[in-house]
Design a protein around this motif. Structure first.
Motif, PDB file in Angstrom:
ATOM      1  N   GLY A 103       0.792  -1.222   0.000  1.00  0.00           N
ATOM      2  CA  GLY A 103       0.000   0.000   0.000  1.00  0.00           C
ATOM      3  C   GLY A 103       0.820   1.266   0.000  1.00  0.00           C
ATOM      4  N   ILE A 104       2.126   1.160   0.072  1.00  0.00           N
ATOM      5  CA  ILE A 104       2.987   2.336   0.142  1.00  0.00           C
ATOM      6  C   ILE A 104       2.864   3.216  -1.106  1.00  0.00           C
ATOM      7  CG2 ILE A 104       5.028   1.238  -0.861  1.00  0.00           C
ATOM      8  CD1 ILE A 104       6.688   2.618   1.313  1.00  0.00           C
ATOM      9  N   PHE A 105       2.493   2.608  -2.239  1.00  0.00           N
ATOM     10  CA  PHE A 105       2.376   3.359  -3.488  1.00  0.00           C
ATOM     11  C   PHE A 105       0.940   3.757  -3.814  1.00  0.00           C
ATOM     12  CE2 PHE A 105       6.116   0.473  -4.474  1.00  0.00           C
ATOM     13  CZ  PHE A 105       7.057   1.430  -4.127  1.00  0.00           C
ATOM     14  N   SER A 106      -0.001   3.443  -2.947  1.00  0.00           N
ATOM     15  CA  SER A 106      -1.410   3.648  -3.292  1.00  0.00           C
ATOM     16  C   SER A 106      -1.777   5.125  -3.398  1.00  0.00           C
ATOM     17  CB  SER A 106      -2.319   2.929  -2.292  1.00  0.00           C
ATOM     18  OG  SER A 106      -2.076   3.351  -0.957  1.00  0.00           O
ATOM     19  N   GLY A 107      -1.075   6.000  -2.686  1.00  0.00           N
ATOM     20  CA  GLY A 107      -1.339   7.427  -2.814  1.00  0.00           C
ATOM     21  C   GLY A 107      -0.933   7.953  -4.177  1.00  0.00           C
ATOM     22  N   VAL A 108       0.279   7.622  -4.607  1.00  0.00           N
ATOM     23  CA  VAL A 108       0.740   8.022  -5.935  1.00  0.00           C
ATOM     24  C   VAL A 108      -0.198   7.489  -7.001  1.00  0.00           C
ATOM     25  CG1 VAL A 108       2.578   7.784  -7.638  1.00  0.00           C
ATOM     26  CG2 VAL A 108       3.158   8.163  -5.233  1.00  0.00           C
ATOM     27  N   LEU A 109      -0.537   6.215  -6.903  1.00  0.00           N
ATOM     28  CA  LEU A 109      -1.326   5.577  -7.958  1.00  0.00           C
ATOM     29  C   LEU A 109      -2.783   6.024  -7.949  1.00  0.00           C
ATOM     30  CD1 LEU A 109       0.220   1.996  -7.819  1.00  0.00           C
ATOM     31  CD2 LEU A 109       0.786   3.885  -9.361  1.00  0.00           C
ATOM     32  N   SER A 110      -3.243   6.619  -6.840  1.00  0.00           N
ATOM     33  CA  SER A 110      -4.595   7.199  -6.840  1.00  0.00           C
ATOM     34  C   SER A 110      -4.634   8.478  -7.672  1.00  0.00           C
ATOM     35  CB  SER A 110      -5.041   7.498  -5.402  1.00  0.00           C
ATOM     36  OG  SER A 110      -4.305   8.585  -4.853  1.00  0.00           O
ATOM     37  N   GLN A 111      -3.484   9.111  -7.860  1.00  0.00           N
ATOM     38  CA  GLN A 111      -3.397  10.334  -8.654  1.00  0.00           C
ATOM     39  C   GLN A 111      -2.912  10.073 -10.074  1.00  0.00           C
ATOM     40  OE1 GLN A 111      -0.817  12.936  -6.410  1.00  0.00           O
ATOM     41  NE2 GLN A 111      -2.327  13.294  -4.814  1.00  0.00           N
ATOM     42  N   SER A 112      -2.090   9.065 -10.240  1.00  0.00           N
ATOM     43  CA  SER A 112      -1.513   8.728 -11.541  1.00  0.00           C
ATOM     44  C   SER A 112      -1.472   7.208 -11.658  1.00  0.00           C
ATOM     45  CB  SER A 112      -0.102   9.322 -11.657  1.00  0.00           C
ATOM     46  OG  SER A 112       0.470   9.044 -12.918  1.00  0.00           O
ATOM     47  N   PRO A 113      -2.472   6.603 -12.261  1.00  0.00           N
ATOM     48  CA  PRO A 113      -2.620   5.144 -12.224  1.00  0.00           C
ATOM     49  C   PRO A 113      -1.447   4.390 -12.837  1.00  0.00           C
ATOM     50  CG  PRO A 113      -4.655   6.197 -12.942  1.00  0.00           C
ATOM     51  CD  PRO A 113      -3.611   7.264 -12.925  1.00  0.00           C
ATOM     52  N   ALA A 114      -1.291   3.159 -12.392  1.00  0.00           N
ATOM     53  CA  ALA A 114      -0.249   2.275 -12.909  1.00  0.00           C
ATOM     54  C   ALA A 114      -0.478   1.990 -14.389  1.00  0.00           C
ATOM     55  CB  ALA A 114      -0.228   0.973 -12.114  1.00  0.00           C
ATOM     56  N   ILE A 115       0.612   1.984 -15.134  1.00  0.00           N
ATOM     57  CA  ILE A 115       0.574   1.591 -16.541  1.00  0.00           C
ATOM     58  C   ILE A 115       0.929   0.113 -16.671  1.00  0.00           C
ATOM     59  CG2 ILE A 115       1.594   1.970 -18.812  1.00  0.00           C
ATOM     60  CD1 ILE A 115       2.163   4.874 -17.887  1.00  0.00           C
ATOM     61  N   VAL A 116       2.013  -0.284 -16.023  1.00  0.00           N
ATOM     62  CA  VAL A 116       2.463  -1.675 -15.998  1.00  0.00           C
ATOM     63  C   VAL A 116       2.979  -1.962 -14.598  1.00  0.00           C
ATOM     64  CG1 VAL A 116       4.023  -3.404 -16.962  1.00  0.00           C
ATOM     65  CG2 VAL A 116       3.160  -1.578 -18.427  1.00  0.00           C
ATOM     66  N   ALA A 117       2.732  -3.158 -14.091  1.00  0.00           N
ATOM     67  CA  ALA A 117       3.273  -3.579 -12.805  1.00  0.00           C
ATOM     68  C   ALA A 117       3.868  -4.969 -12.953  1.00  0.00           C
ATOM     69  CB  ALA A 117       2.182  -3.588 -11.726  1.00  0.00           C
ATOM     70  N   VAL A 118       4.998  -5.201 -12.276  1.00  0.00           N
ATOM     71  CA  VAL A 118       5.610  -6.525 -12.292  1.00  0.00           C
ATOM     72  C   VAL A 118       5.975  -6.931 -10.875  1.00  0.00           C
ATOM     73  CG1 VAL A 118       6.553  -6.225 -14.608  1.00  0.00           C
ATOM     74  CG2 VAL A 118       7.979  -5.682 -12.630  1.00  0.00           C
ATOM     75  N   GLU A 119       5.923  -8.220 -10.620  1.00  0.00           N
ATOM     76  CA  GLU A 119       6.499  -8.769  -9.398  1.00  0.00           C
ATOM     77  C   GLU A 119       7.964  -9.070  -9.677  1.00  0.00           C
ATOM     78  OE1 GLU A 119       5.844 -12.263  -6.017  1.00  0.00           O
ATOM     79  OE2 GLU A 119       4.527 -12.183  -7.789  1.00  0.00           O
ATOM     80  N   LEU A 120       8.835  -8.681  -8.761  1.00  0.00           N
ATOM     81  CA  LEU A 120      10.282  -8.773  -8.990  1.00  0.00           C
ATOM     82  C   LEU A 120      10.756 -10.210  -8.770  1.00  0.00           C
ATOM     83  CD1 LEU A 120      11.338  -5.462  -7.232  1.00  0.00           C
ATOM     84  CD2 LEU A 120      10.860  -5.855  -9.663  1.00  0.00           C
ATOM     85  N   THR A 121      10.617 -11.015  -9.813  1.00  0.00           N
ATOM     86  CA  THR A 121      10.949 -12.436  -9.720  1.00  0.00           C
ATOM     87  C   THR A 121      12.224 -12.807 -10.467  1.00  0.00           C
ATOM     88  OG1 THR A 121       9.473 -12.835 -11.605  1.00  0.00           O
ATOM     89  CG2 THR A 121       8.550 -13.138  -9.395  1.00  0.00           C
ATOM     90  N   ASN A 122      12.813 -11.856 -11.222  1.00  0.00           N
ATOM     91  CA  ASN A 122      14.025 -12.153 -11.982  1.00  0.00           C
ATOM     92  C   ASN A 122      15.253 -11.944 -11.092  1.00  0.00           C
ATOM     93  OD1 ASN A 122      16.176 -12.401 -13.747  1.00  0.00           O
ATOM     94  ND2 ASN A 122      15.144 -11.317 -15.416  1.00  0.00           N
ATOM     95  N   LEU A 123      15.786 -13.024 -10.585  1.00  0.00           N
ATOM     96  CA  LEU A 123      16.896 -12.976  -9.632  1.00  0.00           C
ATOM     97  C   LEU A 123      18.177 -12.404 -10.240  1.00  0.00           C
ATOM     98  CD1 LEU A 123      14.841 -14.910  -8.278  1.00  0.00           C
ATOM     99  CD2 LEU A 123      16.775 -16.233  -7.433  1.00  0.00           C
ATOM    100  N   ASN A 124      18.246 -12.312 -11.554  1.00  0.00           N
ATOM    101  CA  ASN A 124      19.440 -11.767 -12.199  1.00  0.00           C
ATOM    102  C   ASN A 124      19.672 -10.304 -11.831  1.00  0.00           C
ATOM    103  OD1 ASN A 124      20.102 -14.142 -13.620  1.00  0.00           O
ATOM    104  ND2 ASN A 124      18.619 -13.648 -15.230  1.00  0.00           N
ATOM    105  N   TYR A 125      18.612  -9.623 -11.381  1.00  0.00           N
ATOM    106  CA  TYR A 125      18.743  -8.206 -11.042  1.00  0.00           C
ATOM    107  C   TYR A 125      18.726  -7.959  -9.539  1.00  0.00           C
ATOM    108  CZ  TYR A 125      18.127  -7.795 -16.000  1.00  0.00           C
ATOM    109  OH  TYR A 125      18.303  -7.933 -17.361  1.00  0.00           O
ATOM    110  N   TRP A 126      18.724  -9.024  -8.753  1.00  0.00           N
ATOM    111  CA  TRP A 126      18.886  -8.899  -7.309  1.00  0.00           C
ATOM    112  C   TRP A 126      20.379  -8.860  -6.984  1.00  0.00           C
ATOM    113  CZ3 TRP A 126      15.094 -12.816  -4.607  1.00  0.00           C
ATOM    114  CH2 TRP A 126      13.788 -12.594  -5.077  1.00  0.00           C
ATOM    115  N   ARG A 127      20.724  -8.390  -5.812  1.00  0.00           N
ATOM    116  CA  ARG A 127      22.131  -8.415  -5.397  1.00  0.00           C
ATOM    117  C   ARG A 127      22.604  -9.841  -5.177  1.00  0.00           C
ATOM    118  NH1 ARG A 127      25.674  -8.515  -1.182  1.00  0.00           N
ATOM    119  NH2 ARG A 127      24.015  -9.218   0.215  1.00  0.00           N
TER     120      ARG A 127
END
Length: 266
Positions: A103-127
């Motif tokens: 819910g941390i982004f729900s304020g922003v997205l109430s004013q400017s809706p999401a265009i695309v959302a992804v779950e961060l499942t690609n471990l190649n871009y994790w530390r």
């Protein structure tokens, strides 16, 4: 990803409840610099009260418009870290949001809706493919944000998800009648000002007052419209109606136990 309007790589902002006593913020910046030391990183704030997702939501919602299109906002107030809550990245009109799906982004997205959302499942871009159970800011969000700001496409970061499934905080919208607007206190700032969820547009050009906890508080233009120590209501720089005390702390002095308030218009 394209560069922003002035030809530079996108900015990265950080918001958290980590404070400045410990090394957590510095480590996140170090992880970002390891991936791309040319990125500019801006600290929005790290003084969010621990686990206060609503305060983080408010601060990010009132900050994003002041940054260039394409900015990557990393927000980490994450009491569910290590649990099954999703780690996400979201594209919206102004840029990108990276953090926990709580819910941390729900304020922003109430004013400017999401265009695309992804779950961060690609471990190649994790530390690391085996991230800490307590510090996803270091092991997932910072490296993903740095890669995104460096040109990695959003959809390459993980599995696309329906933006409608993103968690929203349960903060009621204000409700208007012919003579009043009913809202709630959504944030208390460092000065003790009680910031409502009632936008300035409801009171502009009108005579008004706020009624809360048996008090009738006059609507004013500036703090100096009342004497030092007196209570007032006004529109803050963020564009929301707030309750304040001239040179005082409304939160500690008024002890408003209820969060509901009413703006009476005339």
């Amino acid at each position: 990803m394209s560069k922003n309007q002035i030809g530079q790589q996108p900015l990265v902002t950080l918001l958290s409840d980590f404070g400045d006593r410990d090394i957590y913020v510095g480590i996140m910046k170090g992880v970002i610099a390891q991936i791309n030391p040319r990125l500019t990183v801006v600290d929005l704030t790290h003084q969010i009260s621990p686990q206060d997702i609503a305060a983080a939501r408010f601060n990010l919602m009132n900050a994003y418009l002041y940054f260039p299109v394409g900015t990557v906002h990393i927000a980490v107030v994450d009491p569910g870290v290590g649990s099954k809550r999703r780690a996400i990245a979201v594209e919206f009109a102004q840029g990108f949001l990276i953090g926990p799906d709580n819910g941390i982004f729900s304020g922003v997205l109430s004013q400017s809706p999401a265009i695309v959302a992804v779950e961060l499942t690609n471990l190649n871009y994790w530390r690391t493919p085996q991230p800490s159970k307590t510090f996803h800011g270091r092991d997932i969000f910072a490296p993903v944000g740095a890669n995104l700001a460096s040109g990695v496409p959003l959809k390459q970061l993980g599995q696309e998800i329906d933006p409608a499934t993103l968690v929203k905080l349960d903060i009621d919208e204000c409700k208007q009648t012919n003579t009043s607007v009913v809202g709630c206190i959504q944030y208390i700032d460092r000065f003790g000002n009680l910031v409502s969820n009632i936008p300035a547009s409801y009171v502009q050009g009108k005579t008004w007052c706020v009624q809360a906890a048996g008090l009738s508080i006059p609507g004013c233009e500036t703090y100096s419209d009342v004497k030092v120590g007196e209570i007032l209501a006004l529109v803050g720089s963020h564009g929301w109606v707030e309750i304040a005390i001239n040179s005082g702390n409304a939160h500690s002095q008024l002890q408003l136990g209820q969060k509901t308030l009413q703006v009476v218009l005339s």
